[in-house]
Design an enzyme around this catalytic site. Structure first.
Site: not given
Lengths: 430, 176, 317
Positions: A62, A66, A307, A311
């Site tokens: 996971h 991007r 995960d 950002h």
């Protein structure tokens, strides 16, 4: 990337963990394949593994790379580097790119970018629905033919039970696995954290545990109905663990993963309103953490998956309710897991390597036994060293790690990818 | 370092000075018409009350209004040290057109009185402002002068002057 | 005290100190010239990213009465609309030399996030549904004034309405319980936050059960969106069950008071015109707003707890 392939690489002085056995031995590698495992091996190049564990390279089920779409936050290359530094030799790339991985063209682009970076095997997943919009199935057969084994709309869960049933039925003929991000979105509108005492005090809408558990429960029943294989992404609540436990007891083909952050951080981290701690599903309570750890111990949860969600700094400085959810994870996974879990090393290696390799369908080359003939995708890590993460020194393009200031235990020293030492002494070689 | 304390005014000296000042105020102002006595928080308020009391014996009517003003918010050194608020100001009447007699116990640098005058301006525009102090200890930093003085008392900068109805004491610290 | 962001952060000593200071400020406001130089040379910036004319003007008046310089950034005029981030805005304004920000934002937590971007004092004028500490200070001061007492032990406060989405409720619950009040919340379960067993309150779903035994009836506004979001079936039903109707006013005990933070949704939670309520403190709440905010600004920038120029200089270097 491939060098002249007659040189022998020897990994010297480590503790080999393979399956459930462990022994001190050296490993010799030629041309991307393990040729010998034994004491006092000789070779042309050497990696010092003294004090370290030598095991199959980790596999992340996971990861958000991007690219395409948000190359400002991470690229397949920088994400691969972060993975390699974290001991990973394979990353399953999540499909919520832009454009989404719902077509062969995008899937092949991602795979090719991974090959070019040459640091890990980038294994693209495919979307369950076109654009992850939850209304129409994506061309799963075509994608399966292009090598996709895992399908997910991650970022979103498939809300419509009928559509999910169809996806599961369709997948049965293809030998692929559906992976679900369990979240009933009508129950989580506006939510920025777990629904709990803190969210009530803070006046912040919360994500009730039920929003996850309802979909876990639904999909278990759909598995019962259709016989499809389903993998539950990032479980976060005690009851979710219990539901999966019962499903497995009934012999249903379900698997599950948990993230390092859900094993270590609680909802109280949000009290300062720092969006670095905002994630979907949200950080929960100590009670949930205990249940997740129990789930790892008794095999209810098969794998640890990061995960990894980069950002932009700008986005994580938005107010809490507006900031996007997600945290980095590749470079800190091992350090958090060893600090948090009271389990045998071979069990931890299984959770990080062998089991996820099986779920991803890449057991030919990853999560293998350390034996002659196996692919040389290896992780060499020091299990004792204490360290702290410095966001300024991460290989990831982003810095949104929630583990600043936290004591981590265990660090990767070398990573060998297809016989090639891509990380030596904690430094990426390319 | 030895601290020596000297009584420079006894309780009766203080009482007599207040009585004299009260008479001077009435004489200077030709009576008590439109007179308002305002004590500075906190040292001047008891003296203001005492003055008003004596004045009421000299001129029985009309009675002279007495107020109090907290100067803490009008100081000019606000940026340099924190403000400690005193008791709340109370000015009992409209001061516009009145003669305001500010009353304080000790006149020193003059900054407190300047702040009091500025504070009074918040309440209106007096016709005149006069100043009555029990003790003038010198060391003025501003062009402020008292109209009525109980006692002129030359002091060292480091001296401490303590005033009460029991008398006035000066404490000097002499370096050995 | 560097910031005023929540009542809990202010603490009981801070609460007491501000309420005492408010009396001084109230006196200043009665003067013909209600202005003191206490904050001369200081700059207070209003950053109102959620509309509110009344609170913003209250703060600006307060700042000016203390002789501070004021700057205003409101949601319509700010460059935030042009894509500049909040951090950029705060840092740019800070660079101009600012002593305090008064900030209102529709997102909870912004006053805490801002502290990372500026060394100025931060006054929270309302952050999402989280806190509105100056409103709670106004309300405590108003109740002290009305009942003539500083502690509220034995005083029964009933807050009615959309507690879940109310920053005023959260701040008031903290402040009034610090002063010893008995607090009851009245609302349908859909308008109560999810986990409040640890709050110092009693909960009742029926207003008629408690209205006679209340000293301070505090009405909260119900936004019409709550109906479309499914929190209440209709505004009419809400008004019938939880509104201050003529019938309910008759049930109030003679010494009790009615409060509302404004603005009101007439016909919903207030079915009687407040002008007709003899025991309404709503006007006092508005009137006390400036004095309370003067006390807050004074305490942060000039009072005993404030950092002085010299201590600020050493902080910077």
């Amino acid at each position: 990337m491939s060098k002249p392939n007659t040189r022998t690489l020897v990994i010297k002085g480590g503790m080999i963990i393979s399956g459930s056995s462990q022994r001190a031995a050296d490993v010799a590698i030629v041309n991307g394949v393990i040729t010998e495992v034994g004491p006092d091996l000789r070779g042309d190049d050497m990696l010092d593994a003294s004090g370290c564990v030598v095991c199959s390279g980790f596999v992340d089920l996971h990861t958000h790379l991007r690219e395409p779409g948000r190359e400002d936050t991470e690229t397949i290359e920088t994400g691969s580097r972060a993975g390699a530094l974290g001991g990973y030799t394979a990353l399953v790339a999540m499909p919520n790119t832009d454009p989404a991985q719902d077509s062969v063209a995008v899937v092949e682009f991602v795979r090719e970018q991974g090959r070019r970076a040459g640091l890990v095997d980038v294994v693209p997943s495919g979307c369950i629905t076109i654009g992850r919009l939850g209304t129409a199935l994506s061309p799963m057969a075509e994608l399966a033919k292009a090598g996709v084994r895992l399908f997910t709309d991650d970022g979103n869960g498939v809300q419509d039970p009928v559509l999910m049933r169809r996806a599961m039925e369709y997948s049965r003929g293809l030998g692929v696995t559906m992976a679900q991000h369990c979240e009933v979105t009508s129950l989580t509108v506006g939510a920025a954290m777990n629904e709990c005492c803190s969210s009530s005090d803070m006046g912040v809408p919360g994500w009730p545990a039920l929003a996850e558990e309802l979909m876990v429960s639904r999909d278990i029943e759909l598995v019962r109905l259709t016989g499809a294989k389903v993998h539950f992404l990032h479980l976060s609540t005690a009851r979710s663990v219990q539901l999966v436990r019962l499903a497995k007891a009934d012999g249903l083909p379900v698997t599950a993963e948990v993230t390092p952050h859900h094993l270590s951080l609680t909802e109280e981290m949000l009290i300062g309103f720092d969006p670095v701690f905002k994630v979907n599903p949200p950080l929960r309570s100590m009670h949930d953490i205990r249940a997740l750890k129990d789930g790892l111990r008794d095999g209810t949860i098969d794998a640890i998956a990061t995960d990894h969600a980069p950002h932009a700094r700008r986005d994580k400085e938005l107010p809490l309710d507006q900031a996007p959810p997600g945290m980095l994870g590749l470079e800190t996974a091992l350090g958090v897991v060893l600090a948090e879990l009271d389990m045998e090393l071979h069990q931890i290696v299984a959770l990080l390597s062998r089991n996820p390799a099986a779920i991803a369908g890449i057991t030919k080359t990853h999560g293998c036994e350390i034996a002659p003939g196996s692919s040389a995708n290896l992780c060499i890590f020091d299990p004792e060293i204490n360290w702290q993460v410095d966001p300024g020194r991460l290989a990831s393009k982003s810095i949104n790690t929630p583990f600043v200031g936290r004591r981590l235990r265990g660090k990767v020293r070398h990573t060998v990818f297809r016989g090639d030492p891509v990380v030596i002494d904690g430094e990426a070689q390319r | 370092m030895v601290a020596t304390s000297v009584e420079v005014m006894s309780a009766s000296d203080v009482r007599r000075a207040i009585t004299r000042i009260a008479h001077e105020i009435v004489e200077r102002n030709n009576g008590v018409d439109k007179l308002v006595i305002v004590g500075l928080q906190r040292g001047g308020t008891w003296i203001a009350d005492a003055l008003a009391s004596v004045i009421s014996l000299i001129e029985t009517s009309p009675s002279v209004p007495v107020g109090a003003i907290d100067v803490s918010m009008h100081r000019d050194d606000i940026a340099m040290r924190p403000i400690v608020v005193g008791a709340i100001s109370s000015i009992p009447c409209d001061v516009s057109g009145s003669t305001v007699v500010l009353v304080d116990d000790v006149l020193f640098t003059g900054r407190t009185v300047r702040a009091a005058m500025e504070g009074i301006n918040n309440y209106g525009r007096p016709r005149a402002v006069q100043l009555a102090v029990l003790v003038d200890r010198g060391h003025r930093e501003l062009p402020i002068r008292p109209d009525y003085v109980g006692k002129n008392l030359p002091t060292q900068l480091s001296d401490e002057v303590i005033v009460s109805s029991d008398g006035v004491k000066v404490t000097s610290s002499n370096h050995q | 005290m560097k910031h005023l962001r929540s009542i809990q952060e202010l603490g009981p000593e801070g609460l007491e100190r501000i309420l005492k200071l408010t009396k001084h400020m109230a006196e200043i406001n009665t003067r013909p010239v209600p202005k003191v130089p206490a904050l001369r040379g200081r700059t207070v910036v209003s950053l109102f990213l959620e509309d509110s004319t009344r609170t913003r003007l209250s703060f600006e008046t307060a700042a000016r009465r203390l002789s501070a310089d004021t700057l205003t950034f409101s949601v319509s005029t700010s460059s935030l609309n042009k894509g500049e981030s909040l951090r950029d805005t705060v840092e740019t304004i800070s660079d101009m030399g600012v002593d305090a920000f008064v900030v209102r934002h529709k997102s909870a937590g912004v006053p805490w996030q801002m502290s990372a971007w500026t060394s100025a004092s931060i006054v929270n004028a309302g952050d999402g549904a989280h806190q509105h500490p100056t409103q709670a200070l106004v309300d405590c001061y108003t109740v002290r004034e009305a009942f003539g007492r500083n502690r509220f032990d034995g005083l029964r406060l009933t807050i009615v309405g959309d507690i879940k989405h109310s920053r005023v409720a959260r701040s008031n619950i903290e402040a009034f319980s610090m002063l010893g009040a008995d607090i009851t919340l009245v609302a349908p379960k859909t308008l109560l936050p999810h986990d409040i067993e640890h709050w110092p309150v009693t909960v009742n779903y029926r207003l008629d059960d408690v209205i006679e035994a209340t000293d301070v009836l505090y009405m909260l506004r119900l936004q019409s969106e709550r109906m479309s979001q499914g929190h209440v079936p209709t505004l009419r039903e809400y008004g019938e069950q939880y509104g201050l109707t003529h019938a309910r006013v008759k049930c109030l005990s003679p010494n009790s008071v009615v409060m509302h933070p404004g603005p009101m949704n007439r016909g919903v939670e207030m079915q009687i015109d407040p002008q007709d309520l003899t025991n309404s403190l709503i006007h006092r709440q508005v009137a006390n707003g400036v004095a309370v905010r003067m006390a807050v600004l004074f305490d942060l920038l000039a009072g005993e707890q404030a950092p002085t120029q010299s201590s600020l200089a050493s902080e910077v270097s």
